[in-house]
Design a protein around this motif. Structure first.
Motif, PDB file in Angstrom:
ATOM      1  N   GLU A 284      80.250 120.314  40.598  1.00 24.19           N
ATOM      2  CA  GLU A 284      79.676 120.738  41.882  1.00 24.19           C
ATOM      3  C   GLU A 284      78.177 120.444  41.907  1.00 24.19           C
ATOM      4  OE1 GLU A 284      80.274 124.426  43.948  1.00 24.19           O
ATOM      5  OE2 GLU A 284      81.891 124.967  42.561  1.00 24.19           O
ATOM      6  N   ILE A 285      77.681 120.180  43.105  1.00 21.77           N
ATOM      7  CA  ILE A 285      76.245 120.011  43.301  1.00 21.77           C
ATOM      8  C   ILE A 285      75.723 121.160  44.151  1.00 21.77           C
ATOM      9  CG2 ILE A 285      74.415 118.559  44.261  1.00 21.77           C
ATOM     10  CD1 ILE A 285      76.133 116.133  43.747  1.00 21.77           C
ATOM     11  N   LEU A 286      74.586 121.711  43.729  1.00 18.87           N
ATOM     12  CA  LEU A 286      73.875 122.727  44.508  1.00 18.87           C
ATOM     13  C   LEU A 286      72.512 122.174  44.906  1.00 18.87           C
ATOM     14  CD1 LEU A 286      74.514 126.006  42.445  1.00 18.87           C
ATOM     15  CD2 LEU A 286      75.894 125.047  44.308  1.00 18.87           C
ATOM     16  N   GLY A 287      72.252 122.083  46.217  1.00 17.73           N
ATOM     17  CA  GLY A 287      70.927 121.702  46.682  1.00 17.73           C
ATOM     18  C   GLY A 287      70.015 122.908  46.722  1.00 17.73           C
ATOM     19  N   SER A 288      68.733 122.658  46.553  1.00 15.98           N
ATOM     20  CA  SER A 288      67.760 123.749  46.500  1.00 15.98           C
ATOM     21  C   SER A 288      67.279 124.196  47.862  1.00 15.98           C
ATOM     22  CB  SER A 288      66.525 123.309  45.695  1.00 15.98           C
ATOM     23  OG  SER A 288      65.841 122.256  46.376  1.00 15.98           O
ATOM     24  N   GLY A 289      67.564 123.403  48.911  1.00 15.53           N
ATOM     25  CA  GLY A 289      66.843 123.579  50.159  1.00 15.53           C
ATOM     26  C   GLY A 289      65.506 122.857  50.053  1.00 15.53           C
ATOM     27  N   THR A 290      64.794 122.796  51.145  1.00 22.12           N
ATOM     28  CA  THR A 290      63.598 121.950  51.234  1.00 22.12           C
ATOM     29  C   THR A 290      62.346 122.688  50.785  1.00 22.12           C
ATOM     30  OG1 THR A 290      64.624 120.833  53.111  1.00 22.12           O
ATOM     31  CG2 THR A 290      62.278 120.470  52.787  1.00 22.12           C
ATOM     32  N   VAL A 291      61.570 122.016  49.931  1.00 19.03           N
ATOM     33  CA  VAL A 291      60.304 122.572  49.465  1.00 19.03           C
ATOM     34  C   VAL A 291      59.328 122.657  50.643  1.00 19.03           C
ATOM     35  CG1 VAL A 291      59.318 120.323  48.834  1.00 19.03           C
ATOM     36  CG2 VAL A 291      58.576 122.395  47.624  1.00 19.03           C
ATOM     37  N   LEU A 292      58.363 123.576  50.564  1.00 20.57           N
ATOM     38  CA  LEU A 292      57.360 123.737  51.615  1.00 20.57           C
ATOM     39  C   LEU A 292      56.646 122.414  51.873  1.00 20.57           C
ATOM     40  CD1 LEU A 292      55.824 125.682  53.513  1.00 20.57           C
ATOM     41  CD2 LEU A 292      54.207 126.059  51.647  1.00 20.57           C
ATOM     42  N   SER A 293      56.541 122.031  53.127  1.00 20.90           N
ATOM     43  CA  SER A 293      55.963 120.781  53.638  1.00 20.90           C
ATOM     44  C   SER A 293      56.854 119.579  53.352  1.00 20.90           C
ATOM     45  CB  SER A 293      54.547 120.505  53.071  1.00 20.90           C
ATOM     46  OG  SER A 293      54.593 119.841  51.814  1.00 20.90           O
ATOM     47  N   GLY A 294      58.096 119.824  52.871  1.00 20.79           N
ATOM     48  CA  GLY A 294      58.948 118.741  52.405  1.00 20.79           C
ATOM     49  C   GLY A 294      59.727 117.999  53.463  1.00 20.79           C
ATOM     50  N   SER A 295      59.337 118.145  54.747  1.00 19.29           N
ATOM     51  CA  SER A 295      60.023 117.423  55.810  1.00 19.29           C
ATOM     52  C   SER A 295      59.053 117.194  56.965  1.00 19.29           C
ATOM     53  CB  SER A 295      61.239 118.216  56.298  1.00 19.29           C
ATOM     54  OG  SER A 295      61.960 117.487  57.264  1.00 19.29           O
ATOM     55  N   PRO A 296      59.165 116.070  57.661  1.00 21.40           N
ATOM     56  CA  PRO A 296      58.241 115.785  58.767  1.00 21.40           C
ATOM     57  C   PRO A 296      58.251 116.833  59.876  1.00 21.40           C
ATOM     58  CG  PRO A 296      59.382 113.778  58.119  1.00 21.40           C
ATOM     59  CD  PRO A 296      60.023 114.900  57.358  1.00 21.40           C
ATOM     60  N   ILE A 297      59.363 117.543  60.070  1.00 20.58           N
ATOM     61  CA  ILE A 297      59.441 118.547  61.133  1.00 20.58           C
ATOM     62  C   ILE A 297      58.386 119.633  60.954  1.00 20.58           C
ATOM     63  CG2 ILE A 297      61.120 120.041  59.936  1.00 20.58           C
ATOM     64  CD1 ILE A 297      61.217 119.214  63.681  1.00 20.58           C
ATOM     65  N   GLU A 298      57.985 119.874  59.708  1.00 20.39           N
ATOM     66  CA  GLU A 298      56.987 120.920  59.424  1.00 20.39           C
ATOM     67  C   GLU A 298      55.569 120.466  59.704  1.00 20.39           C
ATOM     68  OE1 GLU A 298      57.436 123.124  55.611  1.00 20.39           O
ATOM     69  OE2 GLU A 298      58.998 121.640  55.254  1.00 20.39           O
ATOM     70  N   ILE A 299      55.334 119.176  59.590  1.00 19.04           N
ATOM     71  CA  ILE A 299      53.952 118.677  59.606  1.00 19.04           C
ATOM     72  C   ILE A 299      53.646 117.846  60.847  1.00 19.04           C
ATOM     73  CG2 ILE A 299      53.702 118.754  57.099  1.00 19.04           C
ATOM     74  CD1 ILE A 299      54.357 115.790  56.988  1.00 19.04           C
TER      75      ILE A 299
END
Length: 327
Positions: A284-299
């Motif tokens: 199985e793979i578990l993703g961590s979710g996105t790190v802070l600032s880790g996506s263009p939608i945030e910035i």
């Protein structure tokens, strides 16, 4: 070890191989070929499930392999290191990312209004884009599409019904044990290794469907949307996974810069929670979710057709993909 799944160059032993990168970082060694087709090295999933001393045997092959099992790393085609996970769940272990991401979705919705700022203020005032407290209270996750997997170098082709695609910079853990009711104090032992995960997301579609309160659904559901790579680094080599620098670059320019130290929950918390009264499975793979600032939608930035996205995590490497947009 840095474990890989790859295709050999044409004419040198075609087919998919499971192996590792040697200590020089220039050679791919095929366990599949060197082991004379040992079924434990038939696929990465088979290797993960083999347990026991399989990694010791793999290390022995890496240290003293036959010449015909070695390939120039620059000439092989790396695939997703685990192309066929039996299950894949993306968890919200980082939660700092969520608040600015939700507000970014509100801003996108407001962009087409006659007065975007007034519409944005109205949307925010509804409370629909607030971060629910449950994200900090427990491990929230969704079941991602384990059939929509892509690897390093793969071109990410957006579906025709989207005009807005984002990368998301995540760490992923591969489970090495099949178990039930794993205590959090023993959960680290269930982690086989780590890789980089790019959770490609159609923001326009995601924003629409999340009004249903049933998750991102179609916004993260298209061919190749889950990119992993470039390899799996075994847990013993990573050491502490909670102090790794995480960076995203677009066409060589740094857009995102964070650290796994900012996780609110840890993989051990997720394993204990997911296995409580339920079975987790090796591979199985578990993703961590996105790190802070880790996506263009945030910035407040946006990818365009042809952009090359590089995700880098300290101790693992670089996952590189190019985006193709239909519009």
């Amino acid at each position: 070890m840095r474990l890989i799944t790859f295709k050999a160059p044409s004419g040198t032993g075609n087919g998919v191989h499971v192996g590792a990168v040697d200590s020089t970082g220039t050679t791919a060694v095929s366990f599949t070929r060197a082991s004379a087709q040992d079924p434990r090295f038939a696929s990465m999933l088979a290797l993960v499930r083999a347990g026991g001393g399989v990694l010791d045997e793999a290390q022995s092959i890496l240290d003293s392999h036959p010449a015909d099992a070695a390939y120039d790393l620059a000439e092989v085609t790396l695939l997703a290191p685990l192309p066929d996970p039996p299950r894949f769940r993306d968890c919200s272990l980082f939660i700092e990312h969520l608040a600015p991401a939700f507000l970014g979705m509100a801003r996108n919705l407001a962009a087409t209004a006659a007065d975007p700022e007034a519409e944005y203020a109205r949307l925010v005032a509804t409370g629909d884009f607030d971060l629910p407290a449950v994200f900090s209270e427990r491990v929230i996750y969704y079941n991602a599409d384990h059939l929509s997997v892509s690897g390093p170098g793969a071109e990410i082709v957006a579906p025709p019904d989207t005009t807005h695609v984002d990368y998301e910079l995540e760490l992923a853990a591969i489970l090495g044990h099949t178990a039930t009711d794993v205590p959090v104090t023993e959960a680290a032992e269930a982690i086989f290794g780590y890789t980089i995960f790019n959770d490609w997301s159609c923001r326009d579609l995601q924003t629409e469907v999340m009004a249903s309160r049933l998750g991102p659904a179609r916004g993260k559901d298209f061919d190749g949307a889950n990119a992993f790579g470039p390899w799996i680094v075994t847990a013993d080599e990573i050491g502490d996974p909670y102090h790794l620098k995480m960076t995203a670059r677009v066409n060589g320019e740094t857009w995102s810069d964070g650290s796994s130290a900012s996780m609110h929950h840890r993989f051990e918390d997720a394993i204990a929670y997911l296995s409580h009264g339920r079975t987790i499975y090796a591979g199985e793979i578990l993703g961590s979710g996105t790190v802070l600032s880790g996506s263009p939608i945030e910035i407040g930035r946006r990818l365009k057709d042809g952009d090359e996205v590089e995700l880098e995590i300290e101790g693992i490497g670089v996952l590189r993909n190019r985006l193709r947009l239909a519009h």
